[in-house]
Design a protein around this motif. Structure first.
Motif, PDB file in Angstrom:
ATOM      1  N   UNK A   1       0.873  -1.135   0.040  1.00 46.14           N
ATOM      2  CA  UNK A   1      -0.018  -0.078  -0.099  1.00 46.14           C
ATOM      3  C   UNK A   1       1.037   1.155   0.030  1.00 46.14           C
ATOM      4  N   UNK A   2       2.124   1.141   0.467  1.00 52.53           N
ATOM      5  CA  UNK A   2       2.906   2.215   0.473  1.00 52.53           C
ATOM      6  C   UNK A   2       3.448   2.528  -0.849  1.00 52.53           C
ATOM      7  N   UNK A   3       3.536   3.773  -1.132  1.00 55.92           N
ATOM      8  CA  UNK A   3       4.043   4.383  -2.414  1.00 55.92           C
ATOM      9  C   UNK A   3       5.531   5.049  -2.146  1.00 55.92           C
ATOM     10  N   UNK A   4       6.311   5.093  -3.067  1.00 54.94           N
ATOM     11  CA  UNK A   4       7.582   5.633  -2.839  1.00 54.94           C
ATOM     12  C   UNK A   4       7.344   7.129  -2.641  1.00 54.94           C
ATOM     13  N   UNK A   5       7.872   7.821  -1.648  1.00 52.50           N
ATOM     14  CA  UNK A   5       7.806   9.193  -1.324  1.00 52.50           C
ATOM     15  C   UNK A   5       9.278   9.892  -1.031  1.00 52.50           C
ATOM     16  N   UNK A   6       9.421  11.137  -1.462  1.00 53.17           N
ATOM     17  CA  UNK A   6      10.505  11.923  -1.074  1.00 53.17           C
ATOM     18  C   UNK A   6      10.024  13.096  -0.423  1.00 53.17           C
ATOM     19  N   UNK A   7      10.622  13.168   0.761  1.00 57.68           N
ATOM     20  CA  UNK A   7      10.467  14.532   1.853  1.00 57.68           C
ATOM     21  C   UNK A   7      11.637  15.178   1.717  1.00 57.68           C
ATOM     22  N   UNK A   8      11.428  16.508   1.348  1.00 57.71           N
ATOM     23  CA  UNK A   8      12.550  17.734   1.223  1.00 57.71           C
ATOM     24  C   UNK A   8      12.718  18.093   2.188  1.00 57.71           C
ATOM     25  N   UNK A   9      13.939  17.932   3.040  1.00 62.91           N
ATOM     26  CA  UNK A   9      14.460  18.598   4.097  1.00 62.91           C
ATOM     27  C   UNK A   9      14.257  20.205   4.164  1.00 62.91           C
ATOM     28  N   UNK A  10      14.605  20.696   2.952  1.00 60.98           N
ATOM     29  CA  UNK A  10      14.711  21.953   2.842  1.00 60.98           C
ATOM     30  C   UNK A  10      13.017  22.713   3.068  1.00 60.98           C
ATOM     31  N   UNK A  11      12.157  21.986   2.614  1.00 63.87           N
ATOM     32  CA  UNK A  11      10.659  22.203   2.729  1.00 63.87           C
ATOM     33  C   UNK A  11      10.159  22.028   4.154  1.00 63.87           C
ATOM     34  N   UNK A  12      10.864  20.815   4.844  1.00 67.79           N
ATOM     35  CA  UNK A  12      10.233  20.381   5.896  1.00 67.79           C
ATOM     36  C   UNK A  12      10.882  21.108   7.271  1.00 67.79           C
ATOM     37  N   UNK A  13      12.058  21.666   6.954  1.00 71.45           N
ATOM     38  CA  UNK A  13      12.823  22.021   8.192  1.00 71.45           C
ATOM     39  C   UNK A  13      12.045  23.483   8.907  1.00 71.45           C
ATOM     40  N   UNK A  14      11.685  24.262   8.012  1.00 66.72           N
ATOM     41  CA  UNK A  14      10.953  25.551   8.672  1.00 66.72           C
ATOM     42  C   UNK A  14       9.583  24.993   9.510  1.00 66.72           C
ATOM     43  N   UNK A  15       8.955  23.937   9.047  1.00 62.42           N
ATOM     44  CA  UNK A  15       7.747  23.471   9.664  1.00 62.42           C
ATOM     45  C   UNK A  15       8.211  22.864  10.942  1.00 62.42           C
ATOM     46  N   UNK A  16       9.529  22.249  10.922  1.00 59.13           N
ATOM     47  CA  UNK A  16       9.789  21.459  12.105  1.00 59.13           C
ATOM     48  C   UNK A  16      10.333  22.350  13.168  1.00 59.13           C
ATOM     49  N   UNK A  17      10.861  23.581  12.662  1.00 59.44           N
ATOM     50  CA  UNK A  17      11.509  24.505  13.661  1.00 59.44           C
ATOM     51  C   UNK A  17      10.136  25.327  14.369  1.00 59.44           C
ATOM     52  N   UNK A  18       9.296  25.421  13.624  1.00 56.59           N
ATOM     53  CA  UNK A  18       7.889  26.156  13.992  1.00 56.59           C
ATOM     54  C   UNK A  18       7.525  25.409  15.372  1.00 56.59           C
ATOM     55  N   UNK A  19       7.491  24.022  15.187  1.00 58.53           N
ATOM     56  CA  UNK A  19       6.996  23.358  16.414  1.00 58.53           C
ATOM     57  C   UNK A  19       7.525  23.674  17.751  1.00 58.53           C
ATOM     58  N   UNK A  20       8.824  24.173  17.710  1.00 59.11           N
ATOM     59  CA  UNK A  20       9.785  24.829  18.921  1.00 59.11           C
ATOM     60  C   UNK A  20       8.775  25.456  19.625  1.00 59.11           C
ATOM     61  N   UNK A  21       7.955  26.540  19.236  1.00 61.73           N
ATOM     62  CA  UNK A  21       7.366  27.630  19.805  1.00 61.73           C
ATOM     63  C   UNK A  21       6.029  26.917  20.159  1.00 61.73           C
TER      64      UNK A  21
END
Ligand code: 1HN
Length: 370
Positions: free
Chosen positions: A49-69
Motif C-alpha cells: 500500500x506504501x508508495x515511494x515518497x521523497x520528503x524535502x528537508x529544505x521544505x520540512x525544516x521550517x515547519x519542524x522549527x516552527x513546532x519549537x514554539x
C-alpha cells in the motif's frame, strides 16, 4: 509466470444470485468463502500500500522549527513531525511497517524517560549537544551519528547545546508492533534514569570493531547490539577505506551494515541500518527485494529511480523504497561522493524466511527512463 487470475489454480468463480445469497448466509455466521478474496490476499507478488515518497528537508525544516514554539517537548511527549506515507496513513507508517519522523529539541531542553515495545533508532541531522540516555547509559551524539534504542529499554533525551536546536530522524517499528497487537508502554517511575558516569561507555567497550572485549562481555545475552551509538567519523572513514579496496555492489555501491559487534548481525532483531557510499558520478543498477527501506541523505546530492519514478535528493532529504519496488541510485555530483544512511526491516524478512531479491533484467539493469 502469468499474472492473470483467469487461470487454472486461481480463484475464478463468477457471481450468481445463488452464490451471493450463500455469501450473505455465511456472513451471518462471521464466516466467508475464501474464493471471493483468495486472489487479493494471496497476490502473485507483493502489493504494498506504501508508495515511494521523497520528503524535502529544505521544505520540512521550517515547519519542524516552527513546532519549537508551538508545543513544549514534554507536553508533546516528544516533539516530532512524523513523515506519513499517503498509502499508510491508517498505521502512521513512512513505508511498510516502518515509522519515521523528525524530532527537534531546543537548547537546554530535556525530556522524561519512558520505554515501549517498539524499537527505535536515531540519525542526527543537525545541531550540537544532543544526548540520549539508553538503559542508563548516556550517549552524546552529533550530526551523522547513529544510535539505537532497543525495545523495552528506558530512554530519555535532551539538548545541552546553548544556541541551536538539534534535529534528528527517529525510526521505529511501531506499525510492525501494532500489526501484531504487541504494544506496551511505560513512563519511568522516577521520570528520569540515573545514568552511569561514563558517557558513551558502549562505544569505549565495544567500538573497536574487530577487537572484541575478552573475558568481560560474557554476560551479554540480549538480542541487540551492546554498542548503542555509532559515530559518523568512524562510519564514514570505514566507507572510504572499503571504497579503496572494493567496487562494492552493483546495486548499492559501497554499503556497510551497522552491526552488532558480538554477532556480526543486525543492530536489533526487527530493524537493520546501513551506510552507503556512491562515488562521484556513480549510478547503480536496479534491483528489488522484499522489505522496506527509509533513507536519509547524509552527504551529497543525486537521484533515485523508485518504481519508475525519479526523485532528486540532497543532504537532509528523506525518501523511502516500498517492498518489491525496483530502485536504483545515482550520485549526480561528478566531483564528490554521496552518502546515504538507511534503515530497514530486513531482519524481520530474513528471520521469517520472507527475503527475496532480484536484479532488473532489462535495459542493462536499469528501469525504463522515467
Ligand atoms: C518515541 O519514544 C520517541 O523516544 C520518538 O524519542 C518517536 C514515536 C512513537 C512512539 C514512541 C523518542 C516516537 C516514540
Amino acid at each position: 509466470m502469468s499474472h492473470s487470475d483467469d487461470v487454472p489454480g486461481r480463484a475464478r468463480v463468477g457471481d450468481t444470485d445463488e452464490l451471493t445469497a450463500y455469501y450473505d448466509r455465511l456472513g451471518e455466521h462471521d464466516a466467508g468463502a475464501l474464493w471471493t478474496v483468495a486472489n487479493d490476499i494471496e497476490p502473485w507478488y507483493p502489493q504494498p500500500k506504501s508508495v515511494p515518497v521523497h520528503w524535502s528537508y529544505e521544505r520540512l525544516r521550517p515547519l519542524v522549527l516552527e513546532s519549537l514554539d508551538l508545543v513544549k517537548a514534554d507536553d508533546a511527549g516528544r516533539r516530532v513531525v512524523m513523515l506519513v506515507n499517503p498509502g499508510r496513513k491508517d498505521v502512521s507508517a513512512a513505508v511498510g511497517m516502518l515509522y519515521t519522523g523528525l524530532q527537534i529539541m531546543g537548547p537546554g531542553e530535556s525530556m522524561t524517560a519512558h520505554r515501549h515495545q517498539a524499537a527505535a533508532l536515531r540519525f542526527v541531522v543537525e545541531g550540537q549537544g544532543a544526548w540520549t540516555v539508553v538503559d542508563g547509559q548516556k550517549l552524546a551524539v552529533g550530526p551523522g551519528d547513529f544510535a539505537i534504542t532497543p525495545n523495552w529499554t528506558w530512554h530519555e533525551h535532551g539538548n545541552e547545546g546553548t544556541d541551536a536546536p538539534v534535529i534528528w530522524q527517529d525510526g521505529l517499528d511501531i506499525p510492525l508492533v501494532n500489526a501484531h497487537d504487541a504494544g506496551f508502554y511505560e513512563v519511568h517511575p522516577a521520570l528520569h534514569q540515573e545514568p552511569g558516569k561514563i558517557v558513551n561507555s558502549s562505544l569505549l567497550t565495544h567500538g573497536a570493531g574487530t577487537l572484541r572485549p575478552y573475558g568481560f562481555d560474557d554476560g551479554w545475552t540480549k538480542p541487540y547490539s551492546p554498542l548503542l551509538a555509532y559515530p559518523w567519523e568512524r562510519s564514514y572513514a570505514a566507507l572510504l577505506d572499503a571504497a579503496k579496496a572494493t567496487e562494492g555492489s552493483p546495486y548499492d555501491g559501497v554499503m556497510l551494515e551497522y552491526s552488532n559487534p558480538l554477532t556480526g548481525g543486525s543492530v536489533m532483531p526487527t530493524m537493520g541500518a546501513h551506510l552507503q557510499l556512491l562515488r562521484a558520478g556513480e549510478a547503480t543498477r536496479a534491483h528489488r527485494h522484499t522489505g522496506s527501506v527509509v533513507y536519509n541523505v547524509a552527504k551529497g546530492r543525486g537521484h533515485s529511480v523508485i518504481a519508475g519514478r525519479r526523485f532528486d535528493w540532497k543532504q537532509g532529504d528523506i525518501f523511502c523504497v516500498p517492498s518489491w519496488a525496483w530502485h536504483e541510485h545515482a550520485n549526480d555530483d561528478t566531483g564528490d561522493d554521496a552518502v546515504l544512511f538507511s534503515f530497514n526491516d530486513f531482519p524481520v524478512m530474513r528471520s521469517l524466511a520472507f527475503w527475496r531479491e532480484e536484479s532488473h533484467p532489462d535495459n542493462d539493469g536499469h528501469q525504463p527512463a522515467a
